[in-house]
Design a protein around this motif. Structure first.
Motif, mmCIF file in Angstrom:
data_model
loop_
_atom_site.group_PDB
_atom_site.id
_atom_site.type_symbol
_atom_site.label_atom_id
_atom_site.label_comp_id
_atom_site.label_asym_id
_atom_site.label_seq_id
_atom_site.Cartn_x
_atom_site.Cartn_y
_atom_site.Cartn_z
ATOM 1 N N GLY A 133 0.792 -1.227 0.000
ATOM 2 C CA GLY A 133 0.000 0.000 0.000
ATOM 3 C C GLY A 133 0.823 1.275 0.000
ATOM 4 N N CYS A 134 2.125 1.145 -0.265
ATOM 5 C CA CYS A 134 3.015 2.317 -0.263
ATOM 6 C C CYS A 134 3.264 2.837 -1.673
ATOM 7 C CB CYS A 134 4.335 1.965 0.418
ATOM 8 S SG CYS A 134 4.169 1.519 2.151
ATOM 9 N N ASP A 135 2.243 2.785 -2.523
ATOM 10 C CA ASP A 135 2.403 3.273 -3.893
ATOM 11 C C ASP A 135 2.462 4.792 -3.964
ATOM 12 O OD1 ASP A 135 -0.256 3.357 -3.067
ATOM 13 O OD2 ASP A 135 -1.038 3.085 -5.097
ATOM 14 N N ASP A 136 2.267 5.455 -2.825
ATOM 15 C CA ASP A 136 2.343 6.914 -2.749
ATOM 16 C C ASP A 136 3.637 7.373 -2.076
ATOM 17 O OD1 ASP A 136 1.609 5.855 -0.303
ATOM 18 O OD2 ASP A 136 0.115 7.389 0.144
ATOM 19 N N ALA A 137 4.638 6.488 -2.047
ATOM 20 C CA ALA A 137 5.910 6.808 -1.381
ATOM 21 C C ALA A 137 7.066 6.755 -2.369
ATOM 22 C CB ALA A 137 6.170 5.829 -0.243
ATOM 23 N N LEU A 138 8.003 7.651 -2.170
ATOM 24 C CA LEU A 138 9.268 7.625 -2.898
ATOM 25 C C LEU A 138 10.327 7.081 -1.959
ATOM 26 C CD1 LEU A 138 9.136 11.175 -4.517
ATOM 27 C CD2 LEU A 138 8.665 8.993 -5.632
ATOM 28 N N VAL A 139 11.157 6.187 -2.459
ATOM 29 C CA VAL A 139 12.215 5.587 -1.654
ATOM 30 C C VAL A 139 13.468 6.433 -1.791
ATOM 31 C CG1 VAL A 139 13.687 3.557 -1.395
ATOM 32 C CG2 VAL A 139 11.271 3.280 -1.942
ATOM 33 N N GLY A 140 14.134 6.678 -0.666
ATOM 34 C CA GLY A 140 15.369 7.442 -0.696
ATOM 35 C C GLY A 140 16.406 6.868 0.240
ATOM 36 N N TYR A 141 17.633 7.278 0.009
ATOM 37 C CA TYR A 141 18.764 6.816 0.808
ATOM 38 C C TYR A 141 19.752 7.977 0.884
ATOM 39 C CZ TYR A 141 22.685 3.876 2.260
ATOM 40 O OH TYR A 141 23.733 3.319 2.960
ATOM 41 N N SER A 142 20.135 8.354 2.105
ATOM 42 C CA SER A 142 21.072 9.462 2.272
ATOM 43 C C SER A 142 21.946 9.220 3.488
ATOM 44 C CB SER A 142 20.299 10.777 2.438
ATOM 45 O OG SER A 142 21.178 11.856 2.647
ATOM 46 N N GLU A 143 23.249 9.221 3.275
ATOM 47 C CA GLU A 143 24.226 9.071 4.353
ATOM 48 C C GLU A 143 23.930 7.862 5.235
ATOM 49 O OE1 GLU A 143 24.993 12.763 6.400
ATOM 50 O OE2 GLU A 143 24.789 13.890 4.533
ATOM 51 N N GLY A 144 23.623 6.733 4.593
ATOM 52 C CA GLY A 144 23.384 5.500 5.321
ATOM 53 C C GLY A 144 22.002 5.353 5.912
ATOM 54 N N VAL A 145 21.108 6.285 5.620
ATOM 55 C CA VAL A 145 19.750 6.255 6.180
ATOM 56 C C VAL A 145 18.749 6.077 5.045
ATOM 57 C CG1 VAL A 145 18.008 7.568 7.447
ATOM 58 C CG2 VAL A 145 20.421 7.735 8.098
ATOM 59 N N GLN A 146 17.862 5.082 5.201
ATOM 60 C CA GLN A 146 16.793 4.866 4.230
ATOM 61 C C GLN A 146 15.540 5.603 4.690
ATOM 62 O OE1 GLN A 146 16.851 0.814 2.070
ATOM 63 N NE2 GLN A 146 16.865 0.333 4.260
ATOM 64 N N TYR A 147 14.792 6.105 3.728
ATOM 65 C CA TYR A 147 13.560 6.790 4.088
ATOM 66 C C TYR A 147 12.500 6.585 3.017
ATOM 67 C CZ TYR A 147 15.347 10.435 0.962
ATOM 68 O OH TYR A 147 15.830 11.113 -0.123
ATOM 69 N N LEU A 148 11.269 6.800 3.422
ATOM 70 C CA LEU A 148 10.128 6.776 2.519
ATOM 71 C C LEU A 148 9.453 8.137 2.600
ATOM 72 C CD1 LEU A 148 8.650 3.311 3.532
ATOM 73 C CD2 LEU A 148 9.809 3.859 1.388
ATOM 74 N N GLU A 149 9.395 8.825 1.483
ATOM 75 C CA GLU A 149 8.733 10.128 1.434
ATOM 76 C C GLU A 149 7.325 9.935 0.878
ATOM 77 O OE1 GLU A 149 9.058 14.305 -0.886
ATOM 78 O OE2 GLU A 149 10.939 13.454 -0.134
ATOM 79 N N PHE A 150 6.331 10.190 1.709
ATOM 80 C CA PHE A 150 4.941 9.953 1.345
ATOM 81 C C PHE A 150 4.235 11.221 0.915
ATOM 82 C CE2 PHE A 150 5.734 6.178 3.818
ATOM 83 C CZ PHE A 150 4.907 5.219 3.256
ATOM 84 N N ILE A 208 2.769 4.215 8.335
ATOM 85 C CA ILE A 208 3.602 3.368 9.187
ATOM 86 C C ILE A 208 3.122 1.922 9.115
ATOM 87 C CG2 ILE A 208 4.228 2.840 11.585
ATOM 88 C CD1 ILE A 208 4.215 5.923 12.071
ATOM 89 N N ALA A 209 1.820 1.731 9.246
ATOM 90 C CA ALA A 209 1.257 0.372 9.189
ATOM 91 C C ALA A 209 1.554 -0.287 7.851
ATOM 92 C CB ALA A 209 -0.246 0.422 9.453
ATOM 93 N N ASP A 210 1.387 0.463 6.759
ATOM 94 C CA ASP A 210 1.653 -0.098 5.427
ATOM 95 C C ASP A 210 3.128 -0.447 5.259
ATOM 96 O OD1 ASP A 210 -1.025 0.208 4.819
ATOM 97 O OD2 ASP A 210 -0.722 1.992 3.546
ATOM 98 N N ALA A 211 4.010 0.457 5.658
ATOM 99 C CA ALA A 211 5.451 0.219 5.500
ATOM 100 C C ALA A 211 5.892 -0.995 6.305
ATOM 101 C CB ALA A 211 6.240 1.458 5.916
ATOM 102 N N GLU A 212 5.361 -1.138 7.504
ATOM 103 C CA GLU A 212 5.797 -2.247 8.359
ATOM 104 C C GLU A 212 5.175 -3.584 7.955
ATOM 105 O OE1 GLU A 212 5.504 -0.926 12.472
ATOM 106 O OE2 GLU A 212 7.506 -0.045 12.289
ATOM 107 N N ARG A 213 4.304 -3.581 6.955
ATOM 108 C CA ARG A 213 3.823 -4.843 6.380
ATOM 109 C C ARG A 213 4.892 -5.497 5.508
ATOM 110 N NH1 ARG A 213 -2.071 -3.300 6.168
ATOM 111 N NH2 ARG A 213 -1.512 -1.652 4.739
ATOM 112 N N VAL A 214 5.856 -4.716 5.069
ATOM 113 C CA VAL A 214 6.949 -5.250 4.254
ATOM 114 C C VAL A 214 7.894 -6.017 5.176
ATOM 115 C CG1 VAL A 214 8.891 -4.655 2.760
ATOM 116 C CG2 VAL A 214 6.750 -3.372 2.593
ATOM 117 N N PRO A 215 8.192 -7.277 4.850
ATOM 118 C CA PRO A 215 9.059 -8.086 5.717
ATOM 119 C C PRO A 215 10.397 -7.400 6.005
ATOM 120 C CG PRO A 215 8.076 -9.447 4.005
ATOM 121 C CD PRO A 215 7.736 -8.020 3.677
ATOM 122 N N GLY A 216 10.719 -7.285 7.289
ATOM 123 C CA GLY A 216 11.999 -6.731 7.721
ATOM 124 C C GLY A 216 12.037 -5.231 7.883
#
Length: 108
Positions: free
Chosen positions: A28-45, A60-68
């Motif tokens: 359900g995170c089709d409204d998020a952009l994935v990013g990575y900066s200085e060793g930190v991953q993020y999702l911009e919604f 948060i609930a949608d993102a945490e449905r992804v394993p790991g």
């Protein structure tokens, strides 16, 4: 409904892999952009919801449905550090600290 923009800091597998991207879409995170900066991953919604709380909690609930994937925190939150203010204004940290102490001691 309104659209809310916010960023979640996450830990877990590489979100830029094809498998993780597919898992994010199915979660359900089709409204998020994935990013990575200085060793930190993020999702911009950019999420539609009736209010900011609903938008953030559902993301948060949608993102945490992804394993790991574990959401660590909400980025920003409208707060900045004194060192950020100093860097932006070209002043030194101590000067900004003294200024804020005077302002908050005498708010009028």
């Amino acid at each position: 409904m309104s659209q809310f923009q916010f960023t979640l800091i996450v830990e877990g597998p590489d979100l830029q892999s094809d498998a993780a991207s597919e898992n994010l879409l199915h979660a359900g995170c089709d409204d998020a952009l994935v990013g990575y900066s200085e060793g930190v991953q993020y999702l911009e919604f950019h999420r539609e919801a009736p209010d900011p709380e609903t938008a953030i909690l559902s993301a948060i609930a949608d993102a945490e449905r992804v394993p790991g994937i574990e959401v660590i925190r909400l980025a920003g939150g409208g707060l900045v550090a004194l060192s950020d203010i100093a860097a932006t204004t070209g002043r030194i940290h101590g000067g900004i600290r003294q200024f804020t102490e005077r302002v908050f001691a005498n708010p009028s």
